[in-house]
Design an enzyme around this catalytic site. Structure first.
Site, PDB file in Angstrom:
ATOM      1  N   GLY A  45      -7.238  32.475  -6.286  1.00  0.00           N
ATOM      2  CA  GLY A  45      -6.917  31.745  -5.064  1.00  0.00           C
ATOM      3  C   GLY A  45      -7.024  30.250  -5.304  1.00  0.00           C
ATOM      4  O   GLY A  45      -7.769  29.814  -6.189  1.00  0.00           O
ATOM      5  N   GLN A  50      -7.831  21.522  -3.095  1.00  0.00           N
ATOM      6  CA  GLN A  50      -8.252  21.533  -4.501  1.00  0.00           C
ATOM      7  C   GLN A  50      -7.266  20.812  -5.419  1.00  0.00           C
ATOM      8  O   GLN A  50      -7.568  20.574  -6.589  1.00  0.00           O
ATOM      9  CB  GLN A  50      -8.448  22.977  -4.978  1.00  0.00           C
ATOM     10  CG  GLN A  50      -9.617  23.651  -4.268  1.00  0.00           C
ATOM     11  CD  GLN A  50      -9.778  25.080  -4.736  1.00  0.00           C
ATOM     12  OE1 GLN A  50      -9.119  25.981  -4.253  1.00  0.00           O
ATOM     13  NE2 GLN A  50     -10.648  25.289  -5.722  1.00  0.00           N
ATOM     14  N   CYS A 107     -15.367  29.330  -8.169  1.00  0.00           N
ATOM     15  CA  CYS A 107     -14.407  28.442  -7.519  1.00  0.00           C
ATOM     16  C   CYS A 107     -13.812  27.537  -8.591  1.00  0.00           C
ATOM     17  O   CYS A 107     -14.541  27.003  -9.421  1.00  0.00           O
ATOM     18  CB  CYS A 107     -15.123  27.614  -6.453  1.00  0.00           C
ATOM     19  SG  CYS A 107     -14.050  26.436  -5.605  1.00  0.00           S
ATOM     20  N   LEU A 108     -12.486  27.365  -8.567  1.00  0.00           N
ATOM     21  CA  LEU A 108     -11.839  26.535  -9.595  1.00  0.00           C
ATOM     22  C   LEU A 108     -12.282  25.074  -9.516  1.00  0.00           C
ATOM     23  O   LEU A 108     -12.116  24.333 -10.480  1.00  0.00           O
ATOM     24  CB  LEU A 108     -10.309  26.633  -9.475  1.00  0.00           C
ATOM     25  CG  LEU A 108      -9.707  28.012  -9.819  1.00  0.00           C
ATOM     26  CD1 LEU A 108      -8.205  28.006  -9.573  1.00  0.00           C
ATOM     27  CD2 LEU A 108     -10.021  28.404 -11.259  1.00  0.00           C
ATOM     28  N   HIS A 149     -12.776  32.610   1.440  1.00  0.00           N
ATOM     29  CA  HIS A 149     -13.148  31.460   0.601  1.00  0.00           C
ATOM     30  C   HIS A 149     -12.075  30.369   0.686  1.00  0.00           C
ATOM     31  O   HIS A 149     -12.391  29.190   0.861  1.00  0.00           O
ATOM     32  CB  HIS A 149     -13.338  31.965  -0.838  1.00  0.00           C
ATOM     33  CG  HIS A 149     -13.666  30.913  -1.854  1.00  0.00           C
ATOM     34  ND1 HIS A 149     -14.850  30.896  -2.565  1.00  0.00           N
ATOM     35  CD2 HIS A 149     -12.953  29.846  -2.302  1.00  0.00           C
ATOM     36  CE1 HIS A 149     -14.856  29.854  -3.383  1.00  0.00           C
ATOM     37  NE2 HIS A 149     -13.708  29.202  -3.261  1.00  0.00           N
ATOM     38  N   GLU A 150     -10.798  30.774   0.596  1.00  0.00           N
ATOM     39  CA  GLU A 150      -9.701  29.783   0.629  1.00  0.00           C
ATOM     40  C   GLU A 150      -9.555  29.166   2.023  1.00  0.00           C
ATOM     41  O   GLU A 150      -9.332  27.965   2.152  1.00  0.00           O
ATOM     42  CB  GLU A 150      -8.377  30.411   0.193  1.00  0.00           C
ATOM     43  CG  GLU A 150      -8.361  30.991  -1.220  1.00  0.00           C
ATOM     44  CD  GLU A 150      -8.953  30.079  -2.272  1.00  0.00           C
ATOM     45  OE1 GLU A 150      -8.817  28.835  -2.160  1.00  0.00           O
ATOM     46  OE2 GLU A 150      -9.575  30.594  -3.208  1.00  0.00           O
ATOM     47  N   HIS A 153     -11.928  26.425   2.433  1.00  0.00           N
ATOM     48  CA  HIS A 153     -11.462  25.185   1.783  1.00  0.00           C
ATOM     49  C   HIS A 153     -10.563  24.381   2.726  1.00  0.00           C
ATOM     50  O   HIS A 153     -10.627  23.154   2.767  1.00  0.00           O
ATOM     51  CB  HIS A 153     -10.625  25.503   0.537  1.00  0.00           C
ATOM     52  CG  HIS A 153     -11.415  25.658  -0.732  1.00  0.00           C
ATOM     53  ND1 HIS A 153     -12.210  24.665  -1.255  1.00  0.00           N
ATOM     54  CD2 HIS A 153     -11.486  26.692  -1.612  1.00  0.00           C
ATOM     55  CE1 HIS A 153     -12.743  25.089  -2.398  1.00  0.00           C
ATOM     56  NE2 HIS A 153     -12.331  26.316  -2.634  1.00  0.00           N
TER      57      HIS A 153
HETATM   58 ZN    ZN Z   1     -12.816  27.569  -4.158  1.00  0.00          ZN
END
Ligand code: ZN
Length: 188
Positions: A45, A50, A107-108, A149-150, A153
């Site tokens: 995701g 991000q 998380c990226l 989670h997304e 963000h």
């Molecule tokens: Zn994340």
């Protein structure tokens, strides 16, 4: 085209995303770039914040994961290959309050850092696709977790905000590395 992923604690990660109102070729091209960026980073995701844009758009692709989960999209159960990668615009996440499960999330924007987060196992997500068509997805397991989670963000909320104090204390030292890199990148 692959985009640059920003890391903790870049200020872009704390911005609430503006609602998307124009579903044009530029939006779909941005979504394509987000999918390419997510795939290049081997993530499941990625949210617009991000890559430094505060809009209500995230992407997800769970075709490669081993976890079991179930889903119902617009009242049917299409194969994952038919709707992934997903472009999720203006999502509204409605959790089924119980049960809540603990899962170790990554998380990226926090490379190499993982920590336990408790979330509802099942959600209904109302969203629009890249063409503005509305959809309703009911799902559980890793798909529900990924979308929660997304969607966080998109509102400037990070997984560390949802960790227990003890979990956060355990990764506190690890959080210093991305913080320092982000600070130095801002100076350069
Ligand atoms: Zn994340």
């Amino acid at each position: 085209m692959s985009l640059q992923i920003v890391h903790f604690n870049d200020p872009a990660l704390r911005k609430k995303g503006a609602k998307v109102t124009r579903f044009d070729a530029a939006l779909r091209s941005f979504a394509d770039d987000m999918v390419a960026t997510m795939h290049a980073a081997a993530g499941i995701g990625l949210a617009a914040q991000q890559v430094g844009r505060a809009i209500q758009l995230c992407v997800a692709d769970l075709r490669a994961v081993e976890n079991e989960f179930s889903w119902e999209l617009d009242g049917a159960r299409p194969p994952l290959e038919l709707f992934m990668p997903m472009v999720v615009v203006n999502p509204e996440v409605i959790p089924v309050p119980q049960p809540e499960l603990v899962y170790e999330e990554g998380c990226l924007s926090f490379p190499g850092i993982r920590g336990d987060v408790t979330r509802p196992d099942e959600v209904t997500v109302k969203f629009q696709d890249g063409h503005g068509t509305p959809h309703v997805l009911r799902c559980n397991g890793l798909l529900a977790r990924c979308l929660q989670h997304e969607a966080d963000h998109l509102n400037g909320v990070l997984f560390i905000d949802r960790m227990e104090p003890a979990t956060l204390a355990a990764i506190d030292a690890e959080l210093k590395a991305p913080k320092k890199r982000t600070r130095e990148a801002a100076k350069a």
